[in-house]
Design an enzyme around this catalytic site. Structure first.
Site, short mmCIF file in Angstrom:
data_model
loop_
_atom_site.label_atom_id
_atom_site.label_comp_id
_atom_site.label_asym_id
_atom_site.label_seq_id
_atom_site.Cartn_x
_atom_site.Cartn_y
_atom_site.Cartn_z
CG ASP A 15 -2.02 1.09 0.87
OD1 ASP A 15 -2.50 1.04 0.46
OD2 ASP A 15 -2.15 2.28 2.03
CB SER A 16 0.43 4.72 -1.07
OG SER A 16 -1.17 5.03 -0.57
CB CYS A 78 -2.75 0.73 -2.79
SG CYS A 78 -2.60 2.10 -3.35
CD GLU A 164 -0.06 7.94 4.91
OE1 GLU A 164 1.10 7.50 5.26
OE2 GLU A 164 -1.10 6.73 5.25
CB CYS A 199 -8.76 5.51 -0.17
SG CYS A 199 -7.29 5.40 0.40
CG HIS A 201 -4.51 5.53 3.60
ND1 HIS A 201 -4.37 4.68 2.80
CD2 HIS A 201 -4.26 6.10 4.05
CE1 HIS A 201 -2.89 4.96 2.32
NE2 HIS A 201 -2.28 6.20 3.78
#
Length: 288
Positions: A15-16, A78, A164, A199, A201
């Site tokens: 994942d990013s 992702c 993040e 997503c 996240h």
């Protein structure tokens, strides 16, 4: 946790940043017998604001790194990477690689396959990164598999940076950005009965999202979807399943601060298997 010495042919999860940890935690709970190697490219996150070429290059670098560490199977946890890079990796890079039997699987197709049954009235909303929405990958896939579904898409560009930065527990600033995007999505289709968080996240913001979504609307994450898709893939491909090592280990890699990454894991991980996993900093080769 078992001895890391048993770690040999893990399932790679990419994942990013932190979002894919929600997918990894689900895999650990559903299939604890396998070894896992997670890579979060936090130094270059969020991916959703990068160009197609940049996302493809970054994702390819990460996949190659996981291959170099023995992963025969890599899961792209992702949506942005799946939308922008998966097809090129599968059709161009893998056939040319030193081991073309290795596989890379994405998260979009399994998610679309679930939407047909999830929505009662076939009015679905989708929240994703800017890159995922602009790619229209979900729109294309939904049109192919479920042309009866009316899909309304909306980007939430601030949500990944909030996660993040560890800002997902809810405060006036977080509430503002979440409420704004949710209301915009809902305004696109008053008949919407299902919202897909596209997503990985975004589930970390679910308690805040839920505050601004009417109770009758379902909100779907992707952890269970990826569990079922992985199980189905391994059932249909015993030759891949037999290659995976079964040491019950988990290791986490990040391109940024390992200390910060470990702190973030401890904040939201429910599984001791994940919260106790070792974290290491790596550098991806920018020339790949």
């Amino acid at each position: 946790m078992k001895n890391p010495g048993s770690f040999s042919a893990p399932i790679g999860v990419f994942d990013s940043g932190y979002g894919g940890l929600t997918i990894l935690e689900g895999l650990l709970e559903a299939f604890p017998e396998y070894d896992y190697l997670y890579l979060g490219d936090n130094a270059r996150s969020p991916y959703g604001q990068h160009s197609f070429e940049t996302i493809y290059r970054y994702t390819r670098q990460a996949v190659n790194y996981l291959f170099s560490k023995g992963c025969p199977l890599v899961l792209l946890a992702c949506n942005t990477a799946s939308a922008r890079a998966l097809r090129s990796i599968q059709q161009i890079d893998l056939p040319k690689s030193e081991d073309p039997s290795r596989r890379v699987l994405g998260i979009i197709r399994p998610t679309v396959e679930v939407l047909g049954e999830a929505s009662r009235n076939k009015h679905v909303g989708l929240l994703a990164t800017k890159a995922t929405v602009e790619s229209n990958t979900y729109g294309i896939e939904v049109s192919e598999y479920f042309p009866e579904i009316k899909l309304s898409q909306h980007p939430a560009p601030m949500w990944v940076p909030l996660v993040e930065q560890g800002e997902y527990t809810g405060n006036p600033g977080v509430d503002f950005f979440v409420e704004r995007e949710v209301k915009t999505l809902l305004s696109k289709d008053p008949e919407m009965d299902t919202i897909q968080l596209a997503c990985t996240h975004y589930p970390l913001l679910l308690p805040v999202i839920r505050k601004f979504v009417p109770d009758h609307i379902k909100i779907l994450g992707q952890s269970r979807i990826m569990n079922n898709a992985t199980q189905d893939y391994l059932r249909r491909h015993p030759e891949m399943e037999s290659r995976l090592s079964r040491g019950g280990t988990c290791r986490l890699l990040t391109t940024e601060s390992d200390a910060k990454f470990g702190e973030m894991v401890s904040r939201f991980a429910k599984s001791p298997h994940l919260s106790q996993a070792p974290v290491d900093h790596i550098v991806l080769e920018t020339s790949l």
